[in-house]
Design a protein around this motif. Structure first.
Motif, PDB file in Angstrom:
ATOM      1  N   ASP A 375       0.856  -1.223  -0.006  1.00 56.68           N
ATOM      2  CA  ASP A 375      -0.011   0.033   0.062  1.00 56.68           C
ATOM      3  C   ASP A 375       0.782   1.399  -0.008  1.00 56.68           C
ATOM      4  OD1 ASP A 375      -2.555  -1.118   0.151  1.00 56.68           O
ATOM      5  OD2 ASP A 375      -2.261  -1.986   2.083  1.00 56.68           O
ATOM      6  N   PHE A 378      -0.187   3.983  -2.445  1.00 56.63           N
ATOM      7  CA  PHE A 378      -1.435   4.453  -2.263  1.00 56.63           C
ATOM      8  C   PHE A 378      -1.238   5.699  -1.206  1.00 56.63           C
ATOM      9  CE2 PHE A 378      -4.820   4.253   0.914  1.00 56.63           C
ATOM     10  CZ  PHE A 378      -5.899   4.731   0.250  1.00 56.63           C
ATOM     11  N   ASP A 400      -5.832   0.927   0.059  1.00 52.68           N
ATOM     12  CA  ASP A 400      -6.778   1.325  -1.104  1.00 52.68           C
ATOM     13  C   ASP A 400      -7.671   0.064  -1.348  1.00 52.68           C
ATOM     14  OD1 ASP A 400      -7.907   2.350  -3.181  1.00 52.68           O
ATOM     15  OD2 ASP A 400      -6.393   2.239  -4.591  1.00 52.68           O
TER      16      ASP A 400
END
Length: 793
Positions: A375, A378, A400
C-alpha cells in the motif's frame, strides 16, 4: 560535433549520458572521466555482492560495447585536476602513471558524487577501518572472510545494516553500533525499527545501541573500540557507515559557487553557464539528495539542457523510501516523528507486518510500513496531494480498498506519471514498464528481463506487478518454479506427489504435470519426493540422481573421486585404521585426510578403482559415509565423561546411538549432528542441523544451525533427561524434516520458512513425538555392497 565532458562515472553521470543519447545521439562527442578503474556499476547493488548473492559482473550498468557503439571515450582511472573555464578545457591525470592531458569541452557536467563521512576518532587511520561505499571496500571485506573475525559496523542506517547483513552472510561475527535507541531512525519509527532489529538479531547480527564510540584502539591494525561509558569491545575490523559528504572539491578549486555542495538551479546549471552538475555532489534549493530517484530526475533535466531542449525543470523531489532490508519489505514516506500528530497503527503478529500512519489536520503526513509495502504507493499519493482523508478514515489502515473494484486505483498506479520512478535500484520508471509491455513483454518475468525492474533489492516488486497488470491486463503473479522444465512451483509438485495413492515413476509425475522437458534438478527433486512419500515401496531411480549420488563418491576438481567411510561419532578401531592404510597403499591413494566431521577421507581415486575399493572397505566392515549425498552425514562428538574431566554424559555413546537411529536416510539436504559432553561445546554442536549439549541433569537439544558460507547458531529447542528420549526425538525431528522440507532446503532454511514454533507444535507431546518417530522408515542397505549400485569402469 560538439564536445561533452562528464566528470564521474557513477550512476548519475551515466544516467546523464543515457538521456543525452536518447535526445540526440549525434549532437556530442562524449568523454567520460572516472577515477575508479572499473566499468560503471550500480552502487545500490554492492550489498548482494558483499553477501555473495551477486558477482561484480552482475551489477555493471554499461559495458565496453556501450561505449564503442556510441562512440564514447571512457577514461577509467583518470582524475580531473583543474578546469580552464575560459579556455573550456579540463586537465586530467592518469592515476597510474601520473601523465597529464587536456580535453576540450563545449558543455561540462560534474558528477563527482559524495565521499563517506569518517568519524574523526583516534585510530581512524588504522588498518581495518573501512567505509562501505564502493567495490574496493567490498573486495577488501570479502578478502578478510573466512578468518573467524569480529566486525563492528558503526551506523544503523540502510547502508550500515546492508553491510552488516552481507558481512554476516560471509561468516563474520557482526555487531552493529548505533548512537540512538533504534535503527534506521531516519526512515522508521522506533517500533518498526525494533521489529527490523529483531529480524536481524535472529540472523545472529548483534546490536549495541545508545553507544557513543570514542576511540579505535590498535598498534597498526584495529584491535578494539572504546565507548563513552568506559566499556570496550574487541573487533578486527571497523566499517563506518554514518553518512556521506558532497564531493565538491573540484568545484571549489575552479571557483564555482559551493555551500556544502555544488550550488545549482532548477536547470542543474552551476554558477558557470556551460557547466552543469548532478547527483550527490550538488545542493538544490538547500537540499542534497542521496536516493537514486531524485538523481535520475536531475539527470534527465540536465540532459535536456545540454541538448538545448527544455521540457522539464527540476524543482525538487518528494521522497519515499521503498526498500527490502535483509529480505524484509520496508516503506517510509513523510513525517512520523511529530508527537502532536494523530497516529493510526496496526500489527499482524502472525505475518510480522506493521503499519503506522501519521495524521495532521485530517491529512496523511507520514506512513511507515514494515513487512508489506503493497500500500506504499497509495499512501505516498495521499501524502503528496495532501488529500483530505475524512471520508476514508475508517478504512485507511486497510489501504486502497477500491483496488479490486470497478473504480480501482483512483489514486493507484494508473495515476502515476510515466516518468515516475518505480525501481530505485535500477532507475526504472512506469514509462519503461509501459514501453516493455507495448514491445511484446507479455509476462512479468519478460518485463523484468527487458527493464531489470525488481531485480535489485526487490522492494519495488509489488508496485511493479500492479503496473504490469494494469498496463497489460494480465495477472502478474510470479512464482518460483521447481525448474525451467515446468511452470509448477516446488510446493505444487510436492502436493501432487502427496495426492498419489499408488507409487508413480518420475516420468509419470512429469507427464501428469505437463513438464516440457527433464533435467537433473527436477529429476532429483521428484525422486526425493516420491521416496519420502512411499518409503520402501518406491525404488529410487539412480539415473535421476545428482552425479555424486550416482557414483556414491564425491567428484573432485581433477576428475578423480573421494571416498569417506562411516566412522560413528569419530570412533574407529586399530583394525579399521590398518585396513584403511592397507587399502590406501594398495590403490595408491595420493591423499588421506581427517575431515571436519571426524572421519577419514581417501582422495584422488580414479573412477576405475571405485568398485574394488568399495568391496575391500565393505569386507573390512566399513560402510559408506554418505559424504556425497543429501543424507544423514556425521554425528561429531567429544570424548565425553569417560575420558574428559569436564564431561557430564557419555557423548560418544550417544552419538553412535543417534547415527544408528537415522543413518543412511536420504534427506532434503545434508544433515549434520553433534554431541558435546558438556556446555563447553567442544564438538561445536550448536552450529549443526541437530545438536545436543550434555549437562549434569540431562540433554539440551539445539536445532537449525549451520556452518558454511553462512554460519548460523542453533536455536535452543528443548530438554530431555534420558538418552532414549533424545534418540526418539531425533527420529521424530528427522521424519518431520523429511516430509515437510523442500528438496535442497537445509534445516536452517526450513526453520526460517516455517518457524521454530511450528516445529515445536508438531512435536510438543510424547504422543506426537512417538507418532513421527515411528513413521521414520528402516535404514537402507550399504550402497557399496549393493550390486545394483556398482558402476562400470
Amino acid at each position: 560535433m560538439k564536445k561533452l565532458v562528464i566528470v564521474g562515472s557513477g550512476m548519475s553521470a551515466m544516467k546523464v549520458v543515457d538521456e543525452v543519447l536518447k535526445i540526440d545521439p549525434l549532437m556530442y562527442q562524449i568523454t567520460i572521466i572516472g577515477a575508479e578503474t572499473v566499468l560503471p556499476y550500480n552502487r545500490i547493488m554492492l550489498s548482494p555482492v558483499l553477501a555473495g548473492e551477486k558477482e561484480f559482473d552482475d551489477i555493471k550498468t554499461h559495458d565496453e560495447n556501450y561505449f564503442s557503439q556510441n562512440n564514447i571515450t571512457f577514461k577509467p582511472g583518470f582524475e580531473v585536476t583543474t578546469v580552464g573555464r575560459k579556455a573550456k578545457n579540463v586537465e586530467v591525470v592518469n592515476l597510474e602513471d601520473q601523465s597529464l592531458e587536456r580535453i576540450n569541452y563545449d558543455r561540462l557536467v560534474i558528477c563527482t558524487g559524495s565521499t563517506p563521512f569518517i568519524l574523526p576518532l583516534p585510530g581512524k587511520e588504522l588498518e581495518g577501518v573501512v567505509s562501505f561505499r564502493d567495490i574496493y571496500d567490498v573486495e577488501y571485506m570479502k578478502s578478510e572472510a573466512g578468518k573467524d573475525k569480529k566486525v563492528a559496523v558503526i551506523g544503523t542506517g540502510l547502508l550500515g545494516l546492508e553491510a552488516a547483513n552481507g558481512l554476516n552472510e560471509l561468516g563474520f561475527d557482526v555487531t552493529v553500533i548505533g548512537n540512538s535507541s533504534s535503527i534506521m531512525n531516519m526512515q522508521l519509527d522506533p517500533s518498526s525499527g525494533g521489529l527490523l532489529q529483531k529480524v536481524l538479531e535472529q540472523k545472529n547480527i548483534n546490536f549495541k545501541m545508545d553507544a557513543m564510540t570514542t576511540k579505535i584502539v590498535g598498534e597498526t591494525k584495529v584491535e578494539s573500540l572504546e565507548f563513552e561509558d568506559g566499556s570496550t569491545m574487541q573487533t578486527d575490523m571497523v566499517v563506518m557507515s554514518v553518512g556521506i559528504v558532497p564531493n565538491d572539491d573540484l568545484a571549489k578549486r575552479i571557483g564555482l559557487h559551493t555551500d556544502r555542495g555544488i550550488m545549482v538551479g532548477d536547470t542543474m546549471m552551476t554558477s558557470d553557464p556551460v557547466i552543469y552538475s548532478v547527483g550527490e555532489c550538488i545542493k538544490h534549493r538547500g537540499t542534497t539528495y542521496g536516493l537514486v530517484a531524485p538523481l535520475f530526475e536531475q539527470a534527465r533535466v540536465c540532459a535536456e539542457q545540454v541538448c538545448e531542449v527544455n521540457h522539464h525543470m527540476y524543482t525538487g523531489s518528494d521522497i519515499s523510501t521503498k526498500l527490502k532490508v535483509s529480505g524484509v519489505d520496508v516503506f517510509s514516506a513523510g513525517e512520523f516523528d511529530n508527537a502532536d500528530d494523530e497516529v493510526m497503527c496496526s500489527k499482524d503478529h502472525a505475518l510480522n507486518t506493521r503499519k503506522r500512519l501519521s495524521i495532521r489536520d485530517n491529512k496523511l503526513v507520514g506512513a511507515v510500513l514494515f513487512g508489506d509495502s503493497t500500500d506504499g504507493l497509495f499512501y505516498f499519493d495521499l501524502i503528496k496531494k495532501e488529500t483530505d482523508i475524512t471520508d476514508m478514515r475508517k478504512t485507511l489502515l486497510f489501504g486502497d480498498i477500491s483496488i479490486d473494484t470497478a473504480s480501482a486505483g483512483s489514486v493507484g498506479v494508473e495515476r502515476m506519471a510515466d516518468d515516475e520512478q518505480v525501481c530505485g535500484c535500477l532507475g526504472v520508471t512506469k514509462g519503461d514498464i509501459v514501453t516493455a509491455v507495448a514491445g511484446g513483454c507479455d509476462t512479468f518475468e519478460l518485463m523484468q528481463e527487458e527493464t531489470d525492474c525488481g531485480t535489485g533489492c526487490g522492494g519495488c516488486s509489488s508496485v511493479a506487478k500492479q503496473i504490469f497488470s494494469f498496463v497489460s491486463d494480465i495477472e502478474s503473479v510470479a512464482k518460483d518454479t521447481l525448474c525451467d522444465c515446468t511452470s509448477h512451483s516446488t510446493q505444487e509438485v510436492r502436493e501432487h506427489v502427496r495426492s498419489l495413492e499408488v507409487v508413480a515413476t518420475i516420468d509419470e509425475v512429469r507427464s501428469a504435470l505437463d513438464f516440457s522437458d527433464s533435467c537433473e534438478k527436477c529429476g532429483a527433486a521428484i525422486n526425493y519426493y516420491l521416496s519420502s512419500q512411499f518409503n520402501a515401496q518406491y525404488k529410487h531411480n539412480d539415473n535421476e540422481r545428482p552425479h555424486n549420488e550416482k557414483m556414491h563418491a564425491n567428484l573432485q576438481n581433477d576428475g578423480t573421486y573421494s571416498i569417506v567411510p562411516q566412522m560413528q561419532g569419530g570412533l574407529t578401531t586399530p583394525d579399521e585404521l590398518k585396513a584403511l592404510a592397507d587399502i590406501a597403499i594398495k590403490f595408491k591413494v595420493p591423499t588421506v585426510k581427517v575431515t571436519g566431521g571426524q572421519r577419514i577421507d581417501l582422495l584422488g581415486i580414479p573412477k576405475e578403482n571405485l568398485n574394488d575399493m568399495w568391496d575391500e572397505l565393505s569386507d573390512a566392515g566399513m560402510e559408506a559415509g554418505y559424504a556425497y549425498a543429501k543424507a544423514t552425514r556425521t554425528c561429531k562428538s567429544c570424548v565425553g565423561r569417560d575420558h574428559c574431566l569436564m564431561g557430564t554424559q557419555d557423548s560418544m555413546g550417544l552419538s553412535v546411538k543417534m547415527e544408528d537411529a537415522v543413518w543412511s536416510h536420504f534427506m532434503p539436504h545434508k544433515f549434520k549432528m553433534g554431541v558435546s559432553g558438556c556446555p563447553r561445546n567442544c564438538a561445536e554442536s550448536t552450529i549443526k542441523d541437530f545438536g545436543v549439549i550434555c549437562t549434569e541433569k540431562g540433554y539440551e537439544i539445539h536445532v537449525a544451525g549451520a556452518c558454511g558460507i553462512r554460519t548460523k547458531a542453533c536455536l535452543k529447542d528443548r530438554f530431555f533427561k534420558k538418552e532414549e528420549d533424545v534418540v526418539k526425538y531425533l527420529k521424530a525431528f528427522v521424519q518431520l524434516y523429511r516430509v515437510e522440507a523442500n528438496y535442497l532446503e537445509r534445516v536452517m532454511h526450513f526453520e526460517e520458512r516455517v518457524g521454530l514454533d511450528y516445529i515445536r507444535s508438531k512435536l510438543d507431546t510424547p504422543e506426537k513425538i512417538k507418532k513421527w518417530a515411528d513413521q521414520l522408515p528402516s535404514t537402507v542397505k550399504n550402497p557399496w555392497v549393493t550390486t545394483n549400485h556398482r558402476q562400470s569402469a
